[in-house]
Scaffold this motif. Structure first.
Motif, PDB file in Angstrom:
ATOM      1  N   HIS A  38       0.820  -1.208   0.000  1.00  0.00           N
ATOM      2  CA  HIS A  38       0.000   0.000   0.000  1.00  0.00           C
ATOM      3  C   HIS A  38       0.857   1.262   0.000  1.00  0.00           C
ATOM      4  O   HIS A  38       0.552   2.243  -0.705  1.00  0.00           O
ATOM      5  N   LEU A  39       1.939   1.244   0.758  1.00  0.00           N
ATOM      6  CA  LEU A  39       2.780   2.433   0.891  1.00  0.00           C
ATOM      7  C   LEU A  39       3.657   2.680  -0.326  1.00  0.00           C
ATOM      8  O   LEU A  39       4.160   3.792  -0.511  1.00  0.00           O
ATOM      9  N   GLY A  40       3.859   1.670  -1.146  1.00  0.00           N
ATOM     10  CA  GLY A  40       4.615   1.858  -2.371  1.00  0.00           C
ATOM     11  C   GLY A  40       6.070   1.464  -2.313  1.00  0.00           C
ATOM     12  O   GLY A  40       6.865   1.896  -3.157  1.00  0.00           O
ATOM     13  N   GLU A 324      22.115   1.894  -5.381  1.00  0.00           N
ATOM     14  CA  GLU A 324      20.814   2.095  -6.024  1.00  0.00           C
ATOM     15  C   GLU A 324      19.661   1.548  -5.188  1.00  0.00           C
ATOM     16  O   GLU A 324      18.517   1.992  -5.333  1.00  0.00           O
ATOM     17  N   THR A 325      19.953   0.569  -4.340  1.00  0.00           N
ATOM     18  CA  THR A 325      18.906  -0.135  -3.604  1.00  0.00           C
ATOM     19  C   THR A 325      19.169  -0.060  -2.105  1.00  0.00           C
ATOM     20  O   THR A 325      20.295  -0.287  -1.651  1.00  0.00           O
ATOM     21  N   PHE A 326      18.118   0.256  -1.345  1.00  0.00           N
ATOM     22  CA  PHE A 326      18.198   0.314   0.114  1.00  0.00           C
ATOM     23  C   PHE A 326      17.209  -0.692   0.696  1.00  0.00           C
ATOM     24  O   PHE A 326      16.015  -0.651   0.373  1.00  0.00           O
ATOM     25  N   ILE A 327      17.711  -1.580   1.541  1.00  0.00           N
ATOM     26  CA  ILE A 327      16.850  -2.506   2.279  1.00  0.00           C
ATOM     27  C   ILE A 327      16.830  -2.004   3.712  1.00  0.00           C
ATOM     28  O   ILE A 327      17.820  -2.097   4.435  1.00  0.00           O
ATOM     29  N   LEU A 328      15.710  -1.437   4.119  1.00  0.00           N
ATOM     30  CA  LEU A 328      15.595  -0.718   5.386  1.00  0.00           C
ATOM     31  C   LEU A 328      14.662  -1.442   6.343  1.00  0.00           C
ATOM     32  O   LEU A 328      13.861  -2.291   5.948  1.00  0.00           O
ATOM     33  N   SER A 329      14.765  -1.075   7.604  1.00  0.00           N
ATOM     34  CA  SER A 329      13.807  -1.564   8.590  1.00  0.00           C
ATOM     35  C   SER A 329      13.874  -0.685   9.818  1.00  0.00           C
ATOM     36  O   SER A 329      14.823   0.092  10.003  1.00  0.00           O
ATOM     37  N   GLY A 330      12.859  -0.789  10.652  1.00  0.00           N
ATOM     38  CA  GLY A 330      12.825  -0.119  11.945  1.00  0.00           C
ATOM     39  C   GLY A 330      12.092  -1.024  12.915  1.00  0.00           C
ATOM     40  O   GLY A 330      11.584  -2.085  12.539  1.00  0.00           O
ATOM     41  N   MET A 331      12.026  -0.611  14.154  1.00  0.00           N
ATOM     42  CA  MET A 331      11.391  -1.428  15.186  1.00  0.00           C
ATOM     43  C   MET A 331      10.311  -0.610  15.885  1.00  0.00           C
ATOM     44  O   MET A 331      10.630   0.464  16.428  1.00  0.00           O
ATOM     45  N   PRO A 332       9.062  -1.108  15.834  1.00  0.00           N
ATOM     46  CA  PRO A 332       8.568  -2.314  15.167  1.00  0.00           C
ATOM     47  C   PRO A 332       8.467  -2.116  13.645  1.00  0.00           C
ATOM     48  O   PRO A 332       8.352  -0.991  13.167  1.00  0.00           O
ATOM     49  N   LEU A 333       8.460  -3.233  12.930  1.00  0.00           N
ATOM     50  CA  LEU A 333       8.448  -3.168  11.473  1.00  0.00           C
ATOM     51  C   LEU A 333       7.226  -2.425  10.932  1.00  0.00           C
ATOM     52  O   LEU A 333       7.353  -1.603  10.022  1.00  0.00           O
ATOM     53  N   LEU A 334       6.053  -2.726  11.454  1.00  0.00           N
ATOM     54  CA  LEU A 334       4.820  -2.167  10.894  1.00  0.00           C
ATOM     55  C   LEU A 334       4.746  -0.662  11.097  1.00  0.00           C
ATOM     56  O   LEU A 334       4.543   0.106  10.139  1.00  0.00           O
ATOM     57  N   GLU A 335       4.914  -0.215  12.336  1.00  0.00           N
ATOM     58  CA  GLU A 335       4.786   1.205  12.628  1.00  0.00           C
ATOM     59  C   GLU A 335       5.870   2.015  11.916  1.00  0.00           C
ATOM     60  O   GLU A 335       5.606   3.101  11.376  1.00  0.00           O
ATOM     61  N   GLU A 336       7.109   1.495  11.905  1.00  0.00           N
ATOM     62  CA  GLU A 336       8.192   2.243  11.273  1.00  0.00           C
ATOM     63  C   GLU A 336       8.096   2.220   9.752  1.00  0.00           C
ATOM     64  O   GLU A 336       8.544   3.157   9.082  1.00  0.00           O
ATOM     65  N   ALA A 337       7.499   1.167   9.191  1.00  0.00           N
ATOM     66  CA  ALA A 337       7.246   1.165   7.744  1.00  0.00           C
ATOM     67  C   ALA A 337       6.291   2.287   7.381  1.00  0.00           C
ATOM     68  O   ALA A 337       6.474   2.971   6.362  1.00  0.00           O
ATOM     69  N   TYR A 338       5.257   2.490   8.204  1.00  0.00           N
ATOM     70  CA  TYR A 338       4.329   3.589   7.946  1.00  0.00           C
ATOM     71  C   TYR A 338       5.011   4.941   8.171  1.00  0.00           C
ATOM     72  O   TYR A 338       4.824   5.886   7.379  1.00  0.00           O
ATOM     73  N   ARG A 339       5.803   5.051   9.224  1.00  0.00           N
ATOM     74  CA  ARG A 339       6.452   6.325   9.513  1.00  0.00           C
ATOM     75  C   ARG A 339       7.379   6.733   8.361  1.00  0.00           C
ATOM     76  O   ARG A 339       7.309   7.846   7.847  1.00  0.00           O
ATOM     77  N   PHE A 340       8.251   5.811   7.939  1.00  0.00           N
ATOM     78  CA  PHE A 340       9.144   6.091   6.816  1.00  0.00           C
ATOM     79  C   PHE A 340       8.342   6.274   5.529  1.00  0.00           C
ATOM     80  O   PHE A 340       8.648   7.145   4.710  1.00  0.00           O
ATOM     81  N   GLY A 341       7.309   5.439   5.360  1.00  0.00           N
ATOM     82  CA  GLY A 341       6.505   5.495   4.146  1.00  0.00           C
ATOM     83  C   GLY A 341       5.743   6.793   3.983  1.00  0.00           C
ATOM     84  O   GLY A 341       5.417   7.193   2.863  1.00  0.00           O
ATOM     85  N   GLU A 342       5.450   7.456   5.094  1.00  0.00           N
ATOM     86  CA  GLU A 342       4.707   8.709   5.023  1.00  0.00           C
ATOM     87  C   GLU A 342       5.611   9.941   5.108  1.00  0.00           C
ATOM     88  O   GLU A 342       5.328  10.966   4.483  1.00  0.00           O
ATOM     89  N   LEU A 343       6.733   9.852   5.852  1.00  0.00           N
ATOM     90  CA  LEU A 343       7.606  11.003   6.009  1.00  0.00           C
ATOM     91  C   LEU A 343       8.666  11.123   4.918  1.00  0.00           C
ATOM     92  O   LEU A 343       9.065  12.229   4.551  1.00  0.00           O
ATOM     93  N   VAL A 344       9.138   9.975   4.409  1.00  0.00           N
ATOM     94  CA  VAL A 344      10.293   9.991   3.508  1.00  0.00           C
ATOM     95  C   VAL A 344       9.960   9.466   2.113  1.00  0.00           C
ATOM     96  O   VAL A 344      10.318  10.085   1.105  1.00  0.00           O
ATOM     97  N   LEU A 345       9.285   8.344   2.040  1.00  0.00           N
ATOM     98  CA  LEU A 345       9.103   7.656   0.761  1.00  0.00           C
ATOM     99  C   LEU A 345       8.504   8.536  -0.329  1.00  0.00           C
ATOM    100  O   LEU A 345       8.973   8.503  -1.479  1.00  0.00           O
ATOM    101  N   PRO A 346       7.488   9.361  -0.033  1.00  0.00           N
ATOM    102  CA  PRO A 346       6.909  10.184  -1.107  1.00  0.00           C
ATOM    103  C   PRO A 346       7.884  11.210  -1.686  1.00  0.00           C
ATOM    104  O   PRO A 346       7.650  11.729  -2.777  1.00  0.00           O
ATOM    105  N   ARG A 347       8.967  11.514  -0.970  1.00  0.00           N
ATOM    106  CA  ARG A 347       9.929  12.510  -1.435  1.00  0.00           C
ATOM    107  C   ARG A 347      11.084  11.906  -2.226  1.00  0.00           C
ATOM    108  O   ARG A 347      11.951  12.643  -2.703  1.00  0.00           O
ATOM    109  N   LEU A 348      11.107  10.588  -2.365  1.00  0.00           N
ATOM    110  CA  LEU A 348      12.192   9.923  -3.075  1.00  0.00           C
ATOM    111  C   LEU A 348      11.806   9.672  -4.526  1.00  0.00           C
ATOM    112  O   LEU A 348      10.632   9.459  -4.842  1.00  0.00           O
ATOM    113  N   ASP A 349      12.805   9.700  -5.379  1.00  0.00           N
ATOM    114  CA  ASP A 349      12.602   9.335  -6.790  1.00  0.00           C
ATOM    115  C   ASP A 349      12.663   7.815  -6.850  1.00  0.00           C
ATOM    116  O   ASP A 349      13.695   7.224  -7.128  1.00  0.00           O
ATOM    117  N   LEU A 350      11.516   7.211  -6.569  1.00  0.00           N
ATOM    118  CA  LEU A 350      11.470   5.774  -6.313  1.00  0.00           C
ATOM    119  C   LEU A 350      11.070   5.008  -7.555  1.00  0.00           C
ATOM    120  O   LEU A 350      10.213   5.432  -8.326  1.00  0.00           O
TER     121      LEU A 350
END
Length: 383
Positions: A38-40, A324-350
């Motif tokens: 969902h987050l892309g 070129e590729t970043f394999i990222l994670s945070g703790m907990p996985l679900l909450e940090e996926a949303y945090r990164f997905g909403e704060l950072v991901l939309p600003r990247l040339d993905l």
């Protein structure tokens, strides 16, 4: 830029201690897969852990329409022909969204599975293993008697190479033997948590070795990320993790990674020496790159810490040296996926994967009798 998130147990706010862990079951994995999709995110790394990656990925395919599945495997634990068959099947069922991560592991871990080859010999075995793999993926019939594998008349029944694309190979390993195997066989070379400067030097080393074999690779890195609205809040979150790293958890992890023959793990362990300082910022090994997580977790132990601007600036520093590729994670996985997905991901040339198209049924010729003389239960209809 490709951005993957992590898919593996254990998880929780402080997963190195029982009271900080959460239950990771199939229901939770479904939440993760749907969130990443969902987050892309470009995809997810299915790392070797408590759950086997093949049934897990197969079960999650219906819950993710776009993201890619990067599946880890250990060469030699199953025959190369069987791996090729499994991978081709998954590639067909996922409409081409499978990637494979070649993991040679370390002697202690592999010993539990009956593999007792010493470090450099594991890579000799992997070289032979992947040679068979490539021939099978090219549609060949393979008969050979090698040092490690004897294969007689092996061939894939599925049309890999024509209608099914061979899954690309990814690989991590820091030793000379590992780099040589990567240069000869894989598409993407991965590394663990080095600084951008160190990563740049490693890429140049791997790039030169690949050029020796007439090949070009892409490059990726595995990191944690602690992102908050400001740098100060991000370091507060890092300090909170640090505060929950007790002596027992640190000692348990150091016992686990001690005497490893993994060069990558040895490099990660040297960043902190297994010693917890009084100030968490004492483990800042590069601007906003923190080695504290390595105290309590094996594998990649560094995290980017900072605001969205700081995190993006650090990612771009890696990108500038060839990542070129970043394999990222945070703790907990679900909450940090949303945090990164909403704060950072939309600003990247993905590089965002498109939704996988539904597989098309093969064309079939129907006659009047096949259409009309039987009902849906297969019973014959008169008249």
């Amino acid at each position: 830029m490709n951005v993957f998130w992590y898919m593996c147990a254990p998880d929780g706010p402080y997963p190195w201690k029982p009271e900080g862990s959460r239950t990771v079951d199939f229901g939770y994995y479904k939440q993760l897969a749907m969130a990443y999709d969902h987050l892309g995110y470009t995809g997810a790394l299915f790392a070797t852990g408590a759950h086997d990656v093949w049934p897990l990925a197969g079960a999650l395919l219906p819950y993710a329409e776009r993201m890619k599945f990067l599946l880890a495997f250990h060469p030699g634990l199953i025959a190369p022909t069987l791996l090729a068959k499994m991978a081709a099947t998954m590639q067909e069922f996922s409409n081409g969204r499978i990637l494979l991560n070649v993991v040679s592991g370390d002697a202690k871990m592999l010993g539990a599975y009956g593999m007792t080859l010493p470090h450099d010999e594991r890579y000799l075995m992997a070289d032979e293993y992947l040679t068979v793999w490539h021939r099978l993926m090219a549609g060949e019939t393979v008969t050979q008697k090698g040092r490690y594998f004897e294969t007689v008349g092996a061939r894939l029944a599925l049309p890999v190479g024509s209608t099914i694309a061979p899954p690309p190979l990814w690989f991590g390993g820091s030793s000379e033997a590992a780099i040589d195997v990567a240069a000869r066989h894989v598409d993407t070379y991965l590394s663990w948590g080095e600084t951008p400067d160190e990563m740049g030097r490693k890429i140049e080393q791997v790039r030169a070795r690949a050029a020796h074999y007439g090949r070009e690779l892409s490059y990726g890195i595995r990191l944690y990320v602690i992102v908050r609205e400001t740098d100060a809040k991000a370091w507060e979150a890092a300090a909170d993790l640090f505060g929950h790293m007790d002596e027992a958890a640190i000692a348990a992890n150091q016992r686990f990674v001690s005497n490893t023959d993994s060069v990558g793990q040895q490099r990660m362990s040297r960043l902190h020496g297994g010693v917890k300082p009084e100030n968490p910022r004492d483990l800042e090994i590069y601007p906003n790159l923190w080695a504290g997580i390595g105290l309590v977790r094996p594998g990649p132990g560094t995290a980017i810490v900072g605001s969205p601007d700081t995190v993006i600036r650090t990612l771009e520093a890696y990108q500038a040296v060839g990542v070129e590729t970043f394999i990222l994670s945070g703790m907990p996985l679900l909450e940090e996926a949303y945090r990164f997905g909403e704060l950072v991901l939309p600003r990247l040339d993905l590089s965002r994967p498109e939704a996988a198209a539904a597989p098309k049924a093969p064309a079939r010729t129907y006659t009047w009798s096949t259409l009309f003389d039987r009902d849906l239960s297969g019973n014959r209809i008169d008249g």
